[in-house]
Design a protein around this motif. Structure first.
Motif, PDB file in Angstrom:
ATOM      1  N   LEU A 149      -6.046   0.344   8.526  1.00 33.58           N
ATOM      2  CA  LEU A 149      -5.318   0.557   7.307  1.00 33.58           C
ATOM      3  C   LEU A 149      -4.801  -0.660   6.976  1.00 33.58           C
ATOM      4  O   LEU A 149      -4.113  -1.362   7.518  1.00 33.58           O
ATOM      5  N   GLU A 170       0.714   9.083   3.424  1.00 35.98           N
ATOM      6  CA  GLU A 170       0.854   8.922   2.069  1.00 35.98           C
ATOM      7  C   GLU A 170      -0.523   8.772   1.279  1.00 35.98           C
ATOM      8  O   GLU A 170      -0.819   9.213   0.162  1.00 35.98           O
ATOM      9  N   ILE A 171      -1.572   8.017   1.973  1.00 36.85           N
ATOM     10  CA  ILE A 171      -2.695   7.690   1.387  1.00 36.85           C
ATOM     11  C   ILE A 171      -3.528   9.155   1.294  1.00 36.85           C
ATOM     12  O   ILE A 171      -4.195   9.369   0.355  1.00 36.85           O
ATOM     13  N   SER A 208      -6.298   5.133  -7.185  1.00 38.34           N
ATOM     14  CA  SER A 208      -7.260   5.651  -6.191  1.00 38.34           C
ATOM     15  C   SER A 208      -8.137   4.998  -5.651  1.00 38.34           C
ATOM     16  O   SER A 208      -8.697   5.159  -4.593  1.00 38.34           O
ATOM     17  N   SER A 210      -2.131  -2.643   4.914  1.00 39.39           N
ATOM     18  CA  SER A 210      -0.615  -2.311   4.208  1.00 39.39           C
ATOM     19  C   SER A 210      -0.221  -3.188   3.404  1.00 39.39           C
ATOM     20  O   SER A 210       0.569  -2.699   2.604  1.00 39.39           O
ATOM     21  N   THR A 262       0.057   9.595  -5.953  1.00 42.31           N
ATOM     22  CA  THR A 262       0.703  11.061  -5.599  1.00 42.31           C
ATOM     23  C   THR A 262       1.449  11.691  -6.767  1.00 42.31           C
ATOM     24  O   THR A 262       1.184  12.752  -7.252  1.00 42.31           O
ATOM     25  N   LEU A 289      -7.209   2.291  -3.359  1.00 40.28           N
ATOM     26  CA  LEU A 289      -6.738   3.451  -2.009  1.00 40.28           C
ATOM     27  C   LEU A 289      -7.775   3.493  -1.231  1.00 40.28           C
ATOM     28  O   LEU A 289      -7.899   3.561   0.109  1.00 40.28           O
ATOM     29  N   LEU A 326      -5.054  10.503  -2.255  1.00 42.14           N
ATOM     30  CA  LEU A 326      -6.385  10.888  -2.560  1.00 42.14           C
ATOM     31  C   LEU A 326      -6.672  12.248  -2.774  1.00 42.14           C
ATOM     32  O   LEU A 326      -7.367  12.756  -3.470  1.00 42.14           O
ATOM     33  N   ALA A 362       0.458   4.269  -2.927  1.00 36.26           N
ATOM     34  CA  ALA A 362      -0.039   5.641  -2.597  1.00 36.26           C
ATOM     35  C   ALA A 362       0.817   6.511  -3.145  1.00 36.26           C
ATOM     36  O   ALA A 362       0.502   7.613  -3.722  1.00 36.26           O
ATOM     37  N   LEU A 369      -8.689   0.911   1.400  1.00 37.68           N
ATOM     38  CA  LEU A 369      -7.518   0.414   2.482  1.00 37.68           C
ATOM     39  C   LEU A 369      -8.175   1.104   3.847  1.00 37.68           C
ATOM     40  O   LEU A 369      -7.414   0.857   4.870  1.00 37.68           O
ATOM     41  N   SER A 397       0.944  -1.191   0.068  1.00 39.93           N
ATOM     42  CA  SER A 397       0.041   0.125   0.187  1.00 39.93           C
ATOM     43  C   SER A 397       0.868   1.105   0.114  1.00 39.93           C
ATOM     44  O   SER A 397       0.348   2.251  -0.612  1.00 39.93           O
TER      45      SER A 397
END
Length: 510
Positions: free
Chosen positions: A239, A284-285, A219, A241, A189, A222, A289, A185, A225, A181
């Protein structure tokens, strides 16, 4: 009275109340400039200012538009020239004609000579390189692949039982069938950022829809998650991982030592989960997003779902810091074995504050809520203190600090919010200048072909070169939009826009 929010519309930033939803009916921010300030300053009204359209995407100036500007000089000036000596005039005409002919002849010779020389050099087709890079992400897709837009024909549906079918999708790691994960992420980004800045360039080569499809694939995954705690039964949020494993207690087959197509996987794939103390993973998530929400801002429903999840997750990790009495503290996702014990050997995280500042900065861009920017700037120094010496000046999945400083510099250049952010903005700009100087320094390790070696003893040299290419190109474009020819270093040396651009291209084509 609630604090005003800096909101973003499809084409501009504006100041309005938190309840404003219609850009056209919202109060606009006006700015003016004076030469002594060197930047834009707030104005009280439109009559002593210019209205600035702060689009998230820097636009290249189109030279073709310059021809439409009216000339400053009159086209009806009569200079009343007379010829007093026809012989001298004829000699002048002949001489001028000969000079023009010689210039044309030399230009043609140089043109053909250079073309002949370049025929022996290998072409560097950056468009083809980009297209192949995007195909890599298509090849790594997990889940149900849509047949009509499947770019890699030998790939099919896979991983359909991941997380008891609740974690279907995402991307496999490059070299095994594990879904990590944290780097996923980070990838979303960075891809989103490239579209935010250079969407027109993607469109020009016909790849905008392609990369947006890749970003949405990530996305969508994500969003799965993060599982918030049940409000009726308070507890820790969850979360996820990792899906897949390097070991399997029930079978010798696993995602690492069984080299096979993901479509052929028949072994069990365990799921690793974390609580909300996995601050780096959460940050990071949030960043991914938030950045993706800007890419899909025209799809208001989907963009809102991305920012909604990001804000919910941010409120969770921020509460961890505000309430240390909850029985646990912030940390990295690889700190706990049941969360990132296996990922530690692949994507070990050495800190978390840079991810939280990274996430807060992107969430500010996505929502315009200055509380997120305040969080980011207040914790910037903490993130700098947390940075490892071997990671200084390097932007990659384990260190976001240099990229954060580029984003804060972007805000300072194009939307100077002043107090209380100015100190962090200036600090970031100075650090970015120093970063660019380090890229161009003759003492920095480079190959004979010019490829930068930011970590000479590390196997991921191309990753670091690619991100340095991206940041240097961004900064050169920012300076160009400000009509600046370059910037300076601490030691008094200077660098030009052309030097930055040459460096950026060299890292992409070395």
């Amino acid at each position: 009275m609630s604090e005003p929010e800096l909101s973003s519309s499809s084409s501009s930033f504006y100041i309005g109340s938190p309840m404003d939803t219609d850009t056209e009916n919202s109060e606009q921010l006006y700015v003016h400039s004076i030469s002594q300030a060197g930047r834009l300053l707030p104005s009280s009204s439109r009559w002593n200012s210019i209205e600035v359209d702060f689009n998230l995407f820097p636009h290249a100036r189109d030279p073709s538009t310059y021809g439409s500007l009216p000339s400053r000089y009159s086209k009806s000036v009569d200079f009343k020239l007379t010829i007093t000596n026809k012989t001298h005039f004829k000699r002048f005409v002949y001489a001028a004609g000969a000079i023009v002919f010689l210039i044309l002849l030399v230009s043609l010779l140089l043109h053909f000579l250079l073309d002949n020389k370049n025929q022996h050099a290998a072409p560097k087709d950056l468009t083809l390189a980009l297209q192949n890079a995007l195909l890599f992400f298509d090849a790594q897709k997990s889940g149900v692949l849509p047949k009509d837009i499947n770019m890699v024909k030998f790939r099919g549906d896979s991983g359909l039982e991941d997380g008891n079918s609740s974690l279907v999708g995402g991307f496999y790691d490059s070299g095994n069938n594990i879904k990590f994960s944290f780097p996923t992420a980070y990838t979303i980004t960075l891809l989103s950022w490239s579209v935010i800045e250079y969407h027109q360039k993607y469109e020009d080569i016909g790849e905008l829809d392609h990369i947006k499809n890749i970003i949405k694939w990530g996305s969508d995954y994500l969003l799965k998650l993060f599982i918030p705690s049940n409000q009726t039964s308070p507890g820790s949020s969850t979360l996820f991982s990792q899906v897949g494993s390097t070991s399997n207690s029930t079978s010798p087959e696993n995602d690492l030592n069984c080299w096979q197509r993901p479509e052929d996987m028949r072994y069990s794939r365990p799921v690793f989960s974390c609580d909300d103390t996995a601050s780096d993973l959460a940050g990071e998530i949030i960043a991914a997003l938030s950045a993706a929400s800007l890419v899909f801002k025209e799809d208001q429903k989907y963009s809102t779902s991305l920012t909604k999840t990001a804000t919910e997750l941010f409120s969770v990790v921020a509460k961890v810091e505000e309430d240390p009495g909850r029985g646990f503290i912030q940390g990295t996702y690889t700190m706990k074995d049941d969360c990132g014990g296996e990922a530690r050997g692949f994507y070990n995280s050495t800190g978390y504050m840079d991810e939280l500042v990274w996430g807060g900065t992107w969430l500010f861009f996505a929502t315009g809520n200055t509380s997120y920017l305040r969080y980011a700037t207040q914790h910037l120094v903490s993130a700098q203190n947390e940075e490892l010496s071997i990671d200084k000046g390097i932007f990659y999945w384990n260190n976001k600090l240099t990229a954060i400083e580029v984003l804060l510099t972007r805000l300072r250049f194009f939307f100077d919010l002043g107090y209380p952010y100015e100190e962090s903005f200036i600090l970031s700009t100075n650090n970015v200048d120093s970063l660019m100087c380090s890229y161009l320094s003759p003492t920095t390790h480079k190959t004979q072909g010019g490829l930068i070696f930011l970590k000479p003893n590390d196997y991921g040299s191309l990753e670091y070169a690619a991100t340095s290419s991206f940041l240097s190109k961004l900064y050169s474009d920012y300076l160009d939009l400000l009509h600046r020819s370059g910037s300076g270093c601490i030691d008094g040396a200077e660098f030009s826009l052309q030097q930055l651009r040459d460096f950026s291209i060299s890292q992409a084509s070395s």
